[in-house]
Enzyme design. Sequence first.
Site, mmCIF file in Angstrom:
data_model
loop_
_atom_site.group_PDB
_atom_site.id
_atom_site.type_symbol
_atom_site.label_atom_id
_atom_site.label_comp_id
_atom_site.label_asym_id
_atom_site.label_seq_id
_atom_site.Cartn_x
_atom_site.Cartn_y
_atom_site.Cartn_z
ATOM 1 N N GLY A 17 0.771 -1.238 0.000
ATOM 2 C CA GLY A 17 0.000 0.000 0.000
ATOM 3 C C GLY A 17 0.803 1.290 0.000
ATOM 4 O O GLY A 17 1.721 1.478 -0.812
ATOM 5 N N TYR A 151 -9.973 3.614 15.760
ATOM 6 C CA TYR A 151 -9.098 4.130 14.689
ATOM 7 C C TYR A 151 -9.077 5.659 14.715
ATOM 8 O O TYR A 151 -8.008 6.273 14.615
ATOM 9 C CB TYR A 151 -9.626 3.600 13.359
ATOM 10 N N ILE A 186 -8.054 5.625 -0.035
ATOM 11 C CA ILE A 186 -7.028 5.272 -1.021
ATOM 12 C C ILE A 186 -7.154 3.775 -1.297
ATOM 13 O O ILE A 186 -7.362 2.987 -0.362
ATOM 14 C CB ILE A 186 -5.601 5.585 -0.494
ATOM 15 N N PRO A 189 -4.906 -2.452 0.312
ATOM 16 C CA PRO A 189 -5.503 -3.586 1.032
ATOM 17 C C PRO A 189 -6.194 -3.196 2.340
ATOM 18 O O PRO A 189 -7.166 -3.834 2.735
ATOM 19 C CB PRO A 189 -4.299 -4.500 1.302
HETATM 20 P P1 NAD Z 1 -1.913 -1.714 4.001
HETATM 21 O O1 NAD Z 1 -2.684 -2.711 4.792
HETATM 22 O O2 NAD Z 1 -1.760 -1.906 2.536
HETATM 23 O O3 NAD Z 1 -0.440 -1.554 4.600
HETATM 24 C C1 NAD Z 1 -0.198 -1.520 5.971
HETATM 25 C C2 NAD Z 1 1.128 -2.213 6.223
HETATM 26 O O4 NAD Z 1 1.407 -2.132 7.629
HETATM 27 C C3 NAD Z 1 1.092 -3.712 5.846
HETATM 28 O O5 NAD Z 1 2.191 -4.031 5.030
HETATM 29 C C4 NAD Z 1 1.169 -4.418 7.196
HETATM 30 O O6 NAD Z 1 1.848 -5.669 7.147
HETATM 31 C C5 NAD Z 1 1.917 -3.385 8.045
HETATM 32 N N1 NAD Z 1 1.700 -3.591 9.474
HETATM 33 C C6 NAD Z 1 0.534 -3.830 10.119
HETATM 34 N N2 NAD Z 1 0.770 -3.983 11.435
HETATM 35 C C7 NAD Z 1 2.102 -3.825 11.616
HETATM 36 C C8 NAD Z 1 2.946 -3.893 12.752
HETATM 37 N N3 NAD Z 1 2.472 -4.149 13.983
HETATM 38 N N4 NAD Z 1 4.272 -3.667 12.579
HETATM 39 C C9 NAD Z 1 4.771 -3.420 11.345
HETATM 40 N N5 NAD Z 1 4.028 -3.372 10.232
HETATM 41 C C10 NAD Z 1 2.708 -3.588 10.378
HETATM 42 O O7 NAD Z 1 -2.595 -0.314 4.310
HETATM 43 P P2 NAD Z 1 -2.282 1.158 3.766
HETATM 44 O O8 NAD Z 1 -3.523 1.701 3.211
HETATM 45 O O9 NAD Z 1 -1.058 1.185 2.950
HETATM 46 O O10 NAD Z 1 -2.052 1.895 5.163
HETATM 47 C C11 NAD Z 1 -0.878 2.608 5.469
HETATM 48 C C12 NAD Z 1 -1.221 3.695 6.485
HETATM 49 O O11 NAD Z 1 -2.122 4.620 5.882
HETATM 50 C C13 NAD Z 1 -1.909 3.180 7.742
HETATM 51 O O12 NAD Z 1 -1.404 3.868 8.862
HETATM 52 C C14 NAD Z 1 -3.355 3.540 7.497
HETATM 53 O O13 NAD Z 1 -4.071 3.708 8.693
HETATM 54 C C15 NAD Z 1 -3.214 4.836 6.735
HETATM 55 N N6 NAD Z 1 -4.395 5.214 5.953
HETATM 56 C C16 NAD Z 1 -4.809 4.469 4.885
HETATM 57 C C17 NAD Z 1 -5.946 4.873 4.183
HETATM 58 C C18 NAD Z 1 -6.477 4.113 2.989
HETATM 59 O O14 NAD Z 1 -7.602 4.385 2.561
HETATM 60 N N7 NAD Z 1 -5.730 3.202 2.426
HETATM 61 C C19 NAD Z 1 -6.642 6.006 4.569
HETATM 62 C C20 NAD Z 1 -6.195 6.728 5.659
HETATM 63 C C21 NAD Z 1 -5.061 6.331 6.333
#
Ligand code: NAD
Length: 258
Positions: A17, A151, A186, A189
Site C-alpha cells: 500500500g 481508529y 485510497i 488492502p
Molecule cells: P496496508 O494494509 O496496505 O499496509 C499496511 C502495512 O502495515 C502492511 O504491510 C502491514 O503488514 C503493516 N503492518 C501492520 N501492522 C504492523 C505492525 N504491527 N508492525 C509493522 N508493520 C505492520 O494499508 P495502507 O492503506 O497502505 O495503510 C498505510 C497507512 O495509511 C496506515 O497507517 C493507514 O491507517 C493509513 N491510511 C490508509 C488509508 C487508505 O484508505 N488506504 C486512509 C487513511 C489512512
Amino acid sequence: MGRMAGKVALVTGAASGLGEATARAFAREGAQVLLTDISDEGAAVAKAIGPAARFARQDVTDEDRWADILAEVDTTWERLDVLVNNAGISMFGLVTDLSFEQWRRCLSVDLDSVFLGTRAAIPLMRRGGGGSIINISSMAGITGQMALSAYCAAKGGVRLFSKAVALECAAARDGIRVNSVHPGIIDTPIFAATTSNERRSPVGAEPIDPQATAALVTPMGRAGRPEDIANACVYLASDESAYLTGTEVIVDGGYCAA
Ligand code: NAD
C-alpha cells in the site's frame, strides 16, 4: 528525480500500500531507504526497488525492536534524514461491540508505534543536523467516522502528537520537522480489508464496495492512488518543505472540505 539525493529514509509498513509506494518514490528521488514491516513480503519489495533499498522485519509495537532498527540505520548509513511512521491497521465496529483488546490493539499499532518511532529516531536525526518525521494519520484523524472509534482515537492522537513534537523540535532548534499526512479513501488492502471483512454497514444490511463508497462520499468522486500519498511524502521529506512543521497535509479528494 533527485529531490531526495543523499538522504536516508526509514519507512514502516512498507510491504504494501502507501508504505510501499512511498519507499519506491523515495528511492526514485535518490534516497537510500530501509523498508520495515511485520510481513516478510517487504523483502521482495526492497529487492524490486534495487540497491538503494534494504528490508528489515519489524513489529512497530515492539519497543526493543525500534532500538535494533535505529542501530541498523546508524551502522549502515550513519545518519537518518526521514522517518515515515506509516504502519497501521483499521479496526471496524460499533463502540458497543469493540472489545478492550481490539481497542488496545488499534491504539498500540496506530498510535503507540508513532511515539516509539519518533522517540527512537530523534537522537540520530539530531546527530545529522535535522530531519523530517512524517506521521501517517487519516481523514479519520480530522473527522469522526462511523464504526471506527478506536481508529479515529488513534489517528486523531497522531495528529496532535505530531504538532506537540514539532514544537519541541522547533524549540530545540534541532532542524527536525514533524508533520502528519491525512489520506482519504485510497485504494489499498487496508481499505479493502475494512470493507470486505465487515461487508455490512453498521447502520444497514447493504454490502459496501470500496470504489462505490469512494464515489459516493468523496467530492472528487473516486478513491485516491497510493502514489498520491507518496508524492505528498516526497514533498515533506525533501528540503522543498523546509518551513513546514507541525502541520497536516490532507490528501483526500476533498472529503474533509465538506
Ligand atoms: P496496508 O494494509 O496496505 O499496509 C499496511 C502495512 O502495515 C502492511 O504491510 C502491514 O503488514 C503493516 N503492518 C501492520 N501492522 C504492523 C505492525 N504491527 N508492525 C509493522 N508493520 C505492520 O494499508 P495502507 O492503506 O497502505 O495503510 C498505510 C497507512 O495509511 C496506515 O497507517 C493507514 O491507517 C493509513 N491510511 C490508509 C488509508 C487508505 O484508505 N488506504 C486512509 C487513511 C489512512
